[in-house]
Motif scaffolding. Structure first.
Motif, PDB file in Angstrom:
ATOM      1  N   PRO A 310      42.989 -11.884  28.453  1.00  0.00           N
ATOM      2  CA  PRO A 310      41.552 -12.210  28.394  1.00  0.00           C
ATOM      3  C   PRO A 310      40.837 -11.353  27.352  1.00  0.00           C
ATOM      4  O   PRO A 310      41.199 -10.192  27.118  1.00  0.00           O
ATOM      5  N   ASP A 314      34.213 -10.482  25.890  1.00  0.00           N
ATOM      6  CA  ASP A 314      33.527 -11.741  26.194  1.00  0.00           C
ATOM      7  C   ASP A 314      32.849 -11.624  27.552  1.00  0.00           C
ATOM      8  O   ASP A 314      33.523 -11.528  28.586  1.00  0.00           O
ATOM      9  N   GLU A 317      34.037 -14.043  30.243  1.00  0.00           N
ATOM     10  CA  GLU A 317      35.441 -14.031  30.649  1.00  0.00           C
ATOM     11  C   GLU A 317      35.530 -13.745  32.147  1.00  0.00           C
ATOM     12  O   GLU A 317      34.900 -12.811  32.661  1.00  0.00           O
ATOM     13  N   CYS A 378      37.906  -8.267  20.884  1.00  0.00           N
ATOM     14  CA  CYS A 378      38.597  -8.704  22.093  1.00  0.00           C
ATOM     15  C   CYS A 378      39.621  -7.671  22.555  1.00  0.00           C
ATOM     16  O   CYS A 378      40.089  -7.733  23.690  1.00  0.00           O
TER      17      CYS A 378
END
Length: 776
Positions: A310, A314, A317, A378
């Motif tokens: 993941p 984000d 998420e 990320c």
């Protein structure tokens, strides 16, 4: 980890058998030799209704849709039909050319007391929305539902997916799917190429005592029947992957080879995360003689992996867990059928199955209450790298051997047998820092367990089944099964009985009662010391129904059933939680629970289904089912189970339009799935998903509905069939509910207001396309 039997050793074994002296080949029914025609009356019935052959079998055979029943030498009957289940290659013969088959049968025929739902490989391959997956195809049958669009789990009459038994050519397959975990019979997709399937049969409870026990269903898959030792091959390329199969005669025997490799995993190289990689193979060698003796050797294997990371930056998420999964499944089996006389035969089974799983999970956010500012990437922060929270290295294996004997006269049949399983649950599960249990309001990593097992245990099953036909139109059957379970030292005796009576040619009634017992999966039994005392789960099922037809080319079945569950594993920590309402974490860390056998449940309902055949042009199935599946944990209050879907409506058709075109629409509707809401005060305080277990499955999502379609175009070029197909799943792009998840990083972006409770949806509009080359 222990290696599975190698493909090389299996291939060598096949080669040695192929070099054996040749024997004459038995002509076979294009559908199934056990669905044979025995008398002139049966021939007339089949002429009026080709599907009537599915209700009749030789008196020396039993209800076995795997195609491994003897056909003793007797009168031969030749006929032309298009009603029997056709394989993918049978469908290539063409609309104008009749299918000629030869069946060896005995003089007298007997109907089955309990009828299965039967479909052919051609229907599985071409049905819209199924992706050619046999389990996804079965989801259109009455009383069958899917857990989600993301996998092919089967919930049959309110039961858990672990309650289904799969047999391939009569050999038990613990899990025949890619990307599959312990404790279930489903996964991402089937390892069996549907073009290699001759037929599939589903017994939704009330099945014979000869089968290893499951609480919900028996599903028998039969691979291609050789047609006078003819050879044919198929190559395909599409969104599911690339591969093919070939079936060839070898020394008056038959060899089937199939292999496929998925292409979705290639997308991971282009930055698309979380797509699976999978490869599977099937080898089947079959040798038969004119007496009905038959030897089958089969190997089914698959290798798969998936990696999910993941995005740590984000805020939308839903997971903070990095997951890496690698799996391997393999089953190798031998089945030898020996005909002793016109009245008796015996079947020997020997097989070995192994399932290897390696799962590693790391948590990017060890303390969800301590959020860190956005990193703009990320990748997780170097100062707080993901920490290992779960590791599973397991080998779930068993070796089985068994023998079944059947003796029959014109009005009486006795079947008996015994089997032994040597189970080898070699587990290594570690949770080094525990888990934040979604059931617990305590802000600590609880429900932590680490366990290992390196042992072998033996189990046995012995059965006796007697079928009597005191009247021409009456069939009575009674039997029982004695089962032993080594872990816990349990012994169960489960009876069953059924009857079927036909009023003339167009109406029949049936009724049955059966009891079944099944141990919970070994991973549940071994996860906590107290779980070793879990009892076998038990079900008593009663059913009654009416079969009507064929009337205007349509057969109708109406059936009511009641399933009473007891000794259901239930959590000792959370009184409302039992095995049938465990919450799917949707990408979260695995959590195991201490349990005992204090739960109970009931699933009951009524099913109405039709099957319409109009020549070779149209095949249509429709069904409407109403049911309730209610379960209780230690609290004792009956609540909807995870698979309580009161209304299930399905329709699917296969229409040949001419000029090589075939279209298959499919529509599915179910009531909304039950779900458990979040405990919002505790979830907000701890910034994690905490479920309100006092309201287990107290809410229900909106209804599920999906319309799919597929169009096939067959082009004949110089004797080679090229088939183009294109389909669209969820063609109306309807938003179907999957579940609610918690967004732990929703508060990291102060400029964007995001609700931490987020609804996930199932598959949006999605294409299915490809092409096949068929060489005959």
């Amino acid at each position: 980890m222990q290696p599975c039997w190698s493909l090389f050793s299996v291939s060598l074994f096949v080669c040695l058998l192929v070099s054996a002296p040749a024997c004459s080949q038995l002509p076979e029914h294009r559908s199934s030799p056990d669905k044979s025609i025995g008398s002139s009356q049966a021939e007339k019935r089949q002429a009026r209704d080709p599907s009537a052959a599915a209700e009749i079998k030789s008196p020396v055979t039993s209800a076995n849709a795997s195609g491994n029943v003897p056909v003793p030498p007797a009168a031969q009957v030749s006929a032309q039909t298009t009603g029997a289940p056709a394989s993918f290659f049978d469908g290539m013969i063409g609309d104008a050319e009749p299918v000629v088959f030869t069946v060896q049968v005995q003089d007298l025929a007997q109907p089955d007391a309990i009828k299965a739902f039967v479909a052919g490989g051609q229907e599985i391959v071409a049905t819209g929305g199924s992706f050619g997956d046999v389990s996804r195809f079965l989801q259109e049958l009455p009383g069958v539902a899917a857990s989600s669009d993301l996998n092919n789990d089967l919930m049959i009459r309110g039961g858990d997916p672990m309650e289904n038994l799969f047999l391939l050519d009569g050999i038990q397959i613990p899990n025949m799917n890619s990307i599959a975990t312990l404790g279930t019979t489903g996964g991402f997709g089937s390892m069996i190429d549907s073009a290699a399937i001759q037929s599939v049969s589903l017994f939704a409870g009330n099945y014979d005592a000869k089968y290893p026990e499951r609480l919900s269903s028996v599903i028998e898959i039969r691979t291609l029947d050789p047609k006078q030792l003819s050879s044919h091959s198929e190559m395909d390329f599409g969104i599911q992957g690339i591969g093919g199969l070939t079936e060839i005669p070898v020394h008056a025997s038959n060899l089937l080879l199939s292999a496929h490799h998925g292409l979705l995993g290639l997308m991971n190289q282009f930055g698309i995360d979380g797509l699976p990689s999978y490869t599977n193979e099937l080898i089947r060698f079959r040798k038969a003689d004119s007496r009905g003796n038959r030897l089958t050797i089969l190997n089914l294997g698959g290798w798969d992996s998936i990696k999910i990371i993941p995005c740590a930056d984000d805020p939308a998420e839903s997971s903070t867990i990095d997951s890496q999964y690698a799996g391997q499944r393999e089953t190798t089996g031998l089945k030898w059928q020996r005909v002793y006389s016109k009245q008796s035969f015996g079947v020997v089974n020997v097989s070995d199955s192994e399932q290897l799983d390696q799962i590693d999970q790391q948590d990017q956010l060890l303390n969800p209450a301590e959020l860190t500012p956005s990193s703009g990437s990320c990748a997780p922060s170097p100062a707080a790298p993901p920490q290992l929270v779960y590791r599973e290295h397991t080998i779930s294996a068993f070796t089985t051997s068994g023998y079944r004997f059947e003796w029959s006269l014109s009005r009486f049949t006795v079947s008996l047998g015994s089997a032994y399983w040597l189970r080898r649950p070699h587990f290594q599960v570690d949770q080094p820092v525990g888990a934040y249990s979604p059931y617990s309001v305590g802000f600590s990593r609880s429900d932590s367990t680490s366990f290992s097992s390196d042992t072998s245990t033996g189990e046995s099953g012995t059965f006796l089944e007697i079928t009597a036909r005191p009247l021409k139109d009456l069939v009575l059957s009674a039997g029982c099964r004695l089962q032993t379970f080594a872990l816990g030292d349990h012994v169960t005796l489960t009876p069953r009985a059924s009857l079927r009576y036909r009023f003339g040619e167009y109406l029949a009634i049936h009724a049955s009662m059966a009891a079944y017992a099944q141990m919970p999966p070994y991973v549940y039994l071994l996860s906590f010391p107290q779980n070793r005392s879990l009892l076998p789960m038990r079900v008593t099922q009663e059913s009654a129904g009416i079969d009507i037809g064929p009337v205007l080319s349509t057969q109708i079945r109406i059936e009511a059933y009641d399933k009473a569950y007891r000794d259901v594993p239930s959590s000792t920590e959370y009184p409302t939680v039992n095995l049938h309402d465990l919450i799917d974490g949707l990408g979260q860390q695995f959590v195991w629970l201490p349990m005992n056998s204090g739960g109970r449940g009931r699933a009951s309902g009524m099913e109405f289904s039709t099957l319409t055949r109009i020549g070779s042009r149209l095949l249509a199935r429709a069904s409407v089912a109403y049911s309730r599946a209610m379960f209780a944990g230690l609290e004792g209050v009956m609540r909807p189970g995870n698979f309580d879907l009161p209304w299930i409506v399905n329709f699917a058709a296969l229409q040949h339009l001419g000029r090589g075109y075939t279209i298959s629409p499919r529509f599915s509707f179910t009531s909304g799935r039950p779900y458990t809401p979040f405990d919002l005060p505790d979830s907000l305080a701890q910034n994690r998903a905490v479920y309100d277990t006092t309201r287990m499955n107290a809410f229900r999502a909106p209804y599920y509905a999906r319309l799919d379609t597929q169009v096939d175009k067959d082009i004949l070029l110089h004797g080679v069939h090229m088939e183009l197909y294109f389909g669209v799943n969820n063609i109306l792009d309807r938003s179907n509910f999957l579940g609610y998840v918690w967004l732990p990083r929703a508060a990291t972006d102060k400029e964007i207001s995001i609700n931490p409770v987020h609804e996930l949806e199932q598959m949006p509009i999605f294409p299915n396309f490809g092409l096949r080359y068929i060489f005959r």
